[in-house]
Design a protein around this motif. Structure first.
Motif, PDB file in Angstrom:
ATOM      1  N   LEU A 130       0.849   4.915  -0.027  1.00 61.23           N
ATOM      2  CA  LEU A 130      -0.451   4.801   0.632  1.00 61.23           C
ATOM      3  C   LEU A 130      -1.399   5.792  -0.015  1.00 61.23           C
ATOM      4  CD1 LEU A 130       1.673   4.977   3.539  1.00 61.23           C
ATOM      5  CD2 LEU A 130      -0.356   3.690   4.162  1.00 61.23           C
ATOM      6  N   VAL A 131      -2.655   5.398  -0.136  1.00 59.42           N
ATOM      7  CA  VAL A 131      -3.679   6.310  -0.640  1.00 59.42           C
ATOM      8  C   VAL A 131      -4.972   6.093   0.127  1.00 59.42           C
ATOM      9  CG1 VAL A 131      -2.678   6.306  -2.959  1.00 59.42           C
ATOM     10  CG2 VAL A 131      -4.558   4.751  -2.435  1.00 59.42           C
ATOM     11  N   GLY A 132      -5.761   7.158   0.243  1.00 60.16           N
ATOM     12  CA  GLY A 132      -7.077   7.038   0.838  1.00 60.16           C
ATOM     13  C   GLY A 132      -8.115   6.751  -0.229  1.00 60.16           C
ATOM     14  N   SER A 133      -9.240   6.165   0.175  1.00 60.20           N
ATOM     15  CA  SER A 133     -10.273   5.798  -0.789  1.00 60.20           C
ATOM     16  C   SER A 133     -10.884   7.010  -1.485  1.00 60.20           C
ATOM     17  CB  SER A 133     -11.372   4.992  -0.095  1.00 60.20           C
ATOM     18  OG  SER A 133     -11.888   5.702   1.021  1.00 60.20           O
ATOM     19  N   SER A 134     -10.731   8.194  -0.907  1.00 61.41           N
ATOM     20  CA  SER A 134     -11.231   9.409  -1.548  1.00 61.41           C
ATOM     21  C   SER A 134     -10.446   9.760  -2.801  1.00 61.41           C
ATOM     22  CB  SER A 134     -11.159  10.595  -0.578  1.00 61.41           C
ATOM     23  OG  SER A 134      -9.795  10.899  -0.277  1.00 61.41           O
ATOM     24  N   GLY A 135      -9.199   9.272  -2.902  1.00 61.79           N
ATOM     25  CA  GLY A 135      -8.334   9.596  -4.025  1.00 61.79           C
ATOM     26  C   GLY A 135      -7.777  10.999  -3.982  1.00 61.79           C
ATOM     27  N   ARG A 136      -7.909  11.673  -2.821  1.00 64.44           N
ATOM     28  CA  ARG A 136      -7.513  13.086  -2.735  1.00 64.44           C
ATOM     29  C   ARG A 136      -6.208  13.304  -1.986  1.00 64.44           C
ATOM     30  NH1 ARG A 136     -11.934  16.245  -0.130  1.00 64.44           N
ATOM     31  NH2 ARG A 136     -12.609  14.292   0.839  1.00 64.44           N
ATOM     32  N   TRP A 137      -5.560  12.234  -1.568  1.00 62.31           N
ATOM     33  CA  TRP A 137      -4.247  12.358  -0.934  1.00 62.31           C
ATOM     34  C   TRP A 137      -3.466  11.074  -1.176  1.00 62.31           C
ATOM     35  CZ3 TRP A 137      -2.760   8.816   2.755  1.00 62.31           C
ATOM     36  CH2 TRP A 137      -3.780   8.084   3.385  1.00 62.31           C
ATOM     37  N   ALA A 138      -2.164  11.176  -0.997  1.00 68.22           N
ATOM     38  CA  ALA A 138      -1.296  10.010  -1.156  1.00 68.22           C
ATOM     39  C   ALA A 138      -0.003  10.234  -0.403  1.00 68.22           C
ATOM     40  CB  ALA A 138      -1.008   9.751  -2.634  1.00 68.22           C
ATOM     41  N   VAL A 139       0.633   9.138  -0.064  1.00 69.70           N
ATOM     42  CA  VAL A 139       1.965   9.170   0.542  1.00 69.70           C
ATOM     43  C   VAL A 139       2.885   8.352  -0.353  1.00 69.70           C
ATOM     44  CG1 VAL A 139       3.389   8.541   2.531  1.00 69.70           C
ATOM     45  CG2 VAL A 139       1.025   9.335   2.882  1.00 69.70           C
ATOM     46  N   TRP A 140       4.026   8.919  -0.689  1.00 67.91           N
ATOM     47  CA  TRP A 140       5.048   8.221  -1.473  1.00 67.91           C
ATOM     48  C   TRP A 140       6.326   8.189  -0.650  1.00 67.91           C
ATOM     49  CZ3 TRP A 140       4.857   5.513  -5.940  1.00 67.91           C
ATOM     50  CH2 TRP A 140       6.082   5.142  -6.506  1.00 67.91           C
ATOM     51  N   ALA A 141       6.904   6.995  -0.454  1.00 70.10           N
ATOM     52  CA  ALA A 141       8.081   6.858   0.402  1.00 70.10           C
ATOM     53  C   ALA A 141       9.160   6.041  -0.301  1.00 70.10           C
ATOM     54  CB  ALA A 141       7.692   6.179   1.718  1.00 70.10           C
ATOM     55  N   GLU A 142      10.401   6.566  -0.271  1.00 65.76           N
ATOM     56  CA  GLU A 142      11.540   5.862  -0.859  1.00 65.76           C
ATOM     57  C   GLU A 142      12.693   5.812   0.133  1.00 65.76           C
ATOM     58  OE1 GLU A 142      12.881   6.422  -4.837  1.00 65.76           O
ATOM     59  OE2 GLU A 142      10.917   7.153  -5.521  1.00 65.76           O
ATOM     60  N   ARG A 143      13.118   4.597   0.432  1.00 66.32           N
ATOM     61  CA  ARG A 143      14.192   4.408   1.415  1.00 66.32           C
ATOM     62  C   ARG A 143      15.507   4.999   0.934  1.00 66.32           C
ATOM     63  NH1 ARG A 143      14.498   0.785   5.662  1.00 66.32           N
ATOM     64  NH2 ARG A 143      12.740  -0.445   4.870  1.00 66.32           N
ATOM     65  N   SER A 144      15.830   4.862  -0.358  1.00 66.59           N
ATOM     66  CA  SER A 144      17.129   5.329  -0.843  1.00 66.59           C
ATOM     67  C   SER A 144      17.271   6.846  -0.721  1.00 66.59           C
ATOM     68  CB  SER A 144      17.344   4.895  -2.300  1.00 66.59           C
ATOM     69  OG  SER A 144      16.385   5.491  -3.149  1.00 66.59           O
ATOM     70  N   TRP A 145      16.147   7.563  -0.767  1.00 63.83           N
ATOM     71  CA  TRP A 145      16.166   9.017  -0.563  1.00 63.83           C
ATOM     72  C   TRP A 145      15.919   9.363   0.899  1.00 63.83           C
ATOM     73  CZ3 TRP A 145      16.084  13.201  -4.339  1.00 63.83           C
ATOM     74  CH2 TRP A 145      16.372  12.774  -5.644  1.00 63.83           C
ATOM     75  N   ASP A 146      15.503   8.387   1.681  1.00 63.37           N
ATOM     76  CA  ASP A 146      15.203   8.548   3.106  1.00 63.37           C
ATOM     77  C   ASP A 146      14.139   9.620   3.347  1.00 63.37           C
ATOM     78  OD1 ASP A 146      15.367   7.819   5.739  1.00 63.37           O
ATOM     79  OD2 ASP A 146      17.125   9.041   6.192  1.00 63.37           O
ATOM     80  N   ILE A 147      13.174   9.711   2.426  1.00 59.99           N
ATOM     81  CA  ILE A 147      12.102  10.679   2.600  1.00 59.99           C
ATOM     82  C   ILE A 147      10.750  10.077   2.238  1.00 59.99           C
ATOM     83  CG2 ILE A 147      13.518  12.731   2.241  1.00 59.99           C
ATOM     84  CD1 ILE A 147      12.528  12.911  -0.581  1.00 59.99           C
ATOM     85  N   ALA A 148       9.709  10.685   2.779  1.00 57.15           N
ATOM     86  CA  ALA A 148       8.329  10.359   2.436  1.00 57.15           C
ATOM     87  C   ALA A 148       7.618  11.659   2.092  1.00 57.15           C
ATOM     88  CB  ALA A 148       7.624   9.658   3.592  1.00 57.15           C
ATOM     89  N   LEU A 149       6.819  11.629   1.046  1.00 57.44           N
ATOM     90  CA  LEU A 149       6.086  12.797   0.559  1.00 57.44           C
ATOM     91  C   LEU A 149       4.602  12.592   0.796  1.00 57.44           C
ATOM     92  CD1 LEU A 149       7.847  12.909  -2.928  1.00 57.44           C
ATOM     93  CD2 LEU A 149       8.581  14.100  -0.851  1.00 57.44           C
ATOM     94  N   VAL A 150       3.966  13.553   1.414  1.00 58.56           N
ATOM     95  CA  VAL A 150       2.521  13.507   1.646  1.00 58.56           C
ATOM     96  C   VAL A 150       1.874  14.557   0.754  1.00 58.56           C
ATOM     97  CG1 VAL A 150       0.653  13.741   3.322  1.00 58.56           C
ATOM     98  CG2 VAL A 150       2.851  12.767   4.036  1.00 58.56           C
ATOM     99  N   LEU A 151       1.112  14.102  -0.240  1.00 61.29           N
ATOM    100  CA  LEU A 151       0.438  15.015  -1.154  1.00 61.29           C
ATOM    101  C   LEU A 151      -1.027  15.175  -0.772  1.00 61.29           C
ATOM    102  CD1 LEU A 151       0.526  16.553  -4.017  1.00 61.29           C
ATOM    103  CD2 LEU A 151      -0.709  14.529  -4.806  1.00 61.29           C
ATOM    104  N   SER A 152      -1.472  16.419  -0.687  1.00 65.29           N
ATOM    105  CA  SER A 152      -2.885  16.735  -0.499  1.00 65.29           C
ATOM    106  C   SER A 152      -3.162  18.039  -1.244  1.00 65.29           C
ATOM    107  CB  SER A 152      -3.222  16.897   0.992  1.00 65.29           C
ATOM    108  OG  SER A 152      -2.678  18.113   1.487  1.00 65.29           O
ATOM    109  N   GLN A 153      -4.348  18.560  -1.081  1.00 62.43           N
ATOM    110  CA  GLN A 153      -4.669  19.859  -1.667  1.00 62.43           C
ATOM    111  C   GLN A 153      -4.894  20.896  -0.573  1.00 62.43           C
ATOM    112  OE1 GLN A 153      -4.366  20.280  -4.936  1.00 62.43           O
ATOM    113  NE2 GLN A 153      -3.892  18.087  -5.137  1.00 62.43           N
ATOM    114  N   HIS A 154      -4.406  20.599   0.626  1.00 64.09           N
ATOM    115  CA  HIS A 154      -4.619  21.480   1.767  1.00 64.09           C
ATOM    116  C   HIS A 154      -3.290  21.857   2.404  1.00 64.09           C
ATOM    117  CE1 HIS A 154      -8.910  20.618   1.578  1.00 64.09           C
ATOM    118  NE2 HIS A 154      -8.606  19.328   1.532  1.00 64.09           N
TER     119      HIS A 154
END
Length: 204
Positions: A130-154
């Motif tokens: 998932l990404v926002g239209s600002s391009g300043r954050w994203a979410v990456w999720a993988e079932r095989s690792w059973d984790i989701a990563l939320v990237l921001s600058q805050h």
């Protein structure tokens, strides 16, 4: 509700959504590779299931509000998006207005194309972003690792206290990725993941 409300049926529309994601993430990458285009940032980690459930709506609301997004884009990369098109008549992707993400995200990910639950990304997607239209954050999720990563600058953004538990890299691997019923990671995968996300995901 129909597939057209959420999922595009033509490849051109799907590619436009994928282009939104490609500006912020490397859609072809898989963990333990760094999936984000930003070289560094603050990465908050939660369990995979949260990222594709209704419990993630407050997180997305907080992310969108903090970054003044107008829309939020989602796409599943695995299984192959063309598999969904061939079997369910639509691609596993959508764009939602940021202002209504809190009331529509679960409807979108849980939607069952042609009434078939096996077409719902909530139940079948293995890799999603998932990404926002600002391009300043994203979410990456993988079932095989059973984790989701939320990237921001805050650090300590409002999304980290929006009802979803975020944990350290070590806790994520120990409690989500490597329970007894999972296939253990190879040591080089574990080491690579921890080193990479300490170096690039801690705001350096």
């Amino acid at each position: 509700m129909t597939a057209a409300d959420f999922y595009p049926t033509d490849v051109a529309s799907f590619k436009r959504i994928l282009d939104n994601l490609n500006k912020v993430v490397h859609v072809e990458h898989r963990l333990p590779l760094w999936p984000f285009r930003a070289p560094t940032g603050i990465v908050d980690i939660c369990q995979y299931s949260h990222a594709i459930e209704g419990s993630f709506e407050p997180v997305l609301q907080a992310l969108a509000a903090a970054h003044d997004d107008t829309t939020v884009s989602f796409a599943a990369m695995e299984p192959d998006p063309h598999y969904y098109r061939e079997n369910y008549g639509s691609y596993p992707a959508f764009v939602l207005p940021a202002k209504s993400i809190g009331g529509r995200y679960w409807d979108a990910v849980s939607f069952e194309p042609i009434g078939d639950p096996t077409g719902s990304v909530a139940y079948t997607a293995n890799v999603a972003a998932l990404v926002g239209s600002s391009g300043r954050w994203a979410v990456w999720a993988e079932r095989s690792w059973d984790i989701a990563l939320v990237l921001s600058q805050h650090r300590d953004g409002a999304w980290t206290s929006a009802g979803v538990e975020f944990v350290s890299v070590e806790n994520a691997l120990a409690n989500f990725t490597e329970p007894d019923f999972k296939t253990p990671l190879e040591e080089n995968q574990r080491t690579s993941f921890i080193e990479r996300f300490r170096r690039r995901g801690s705001g350096a």
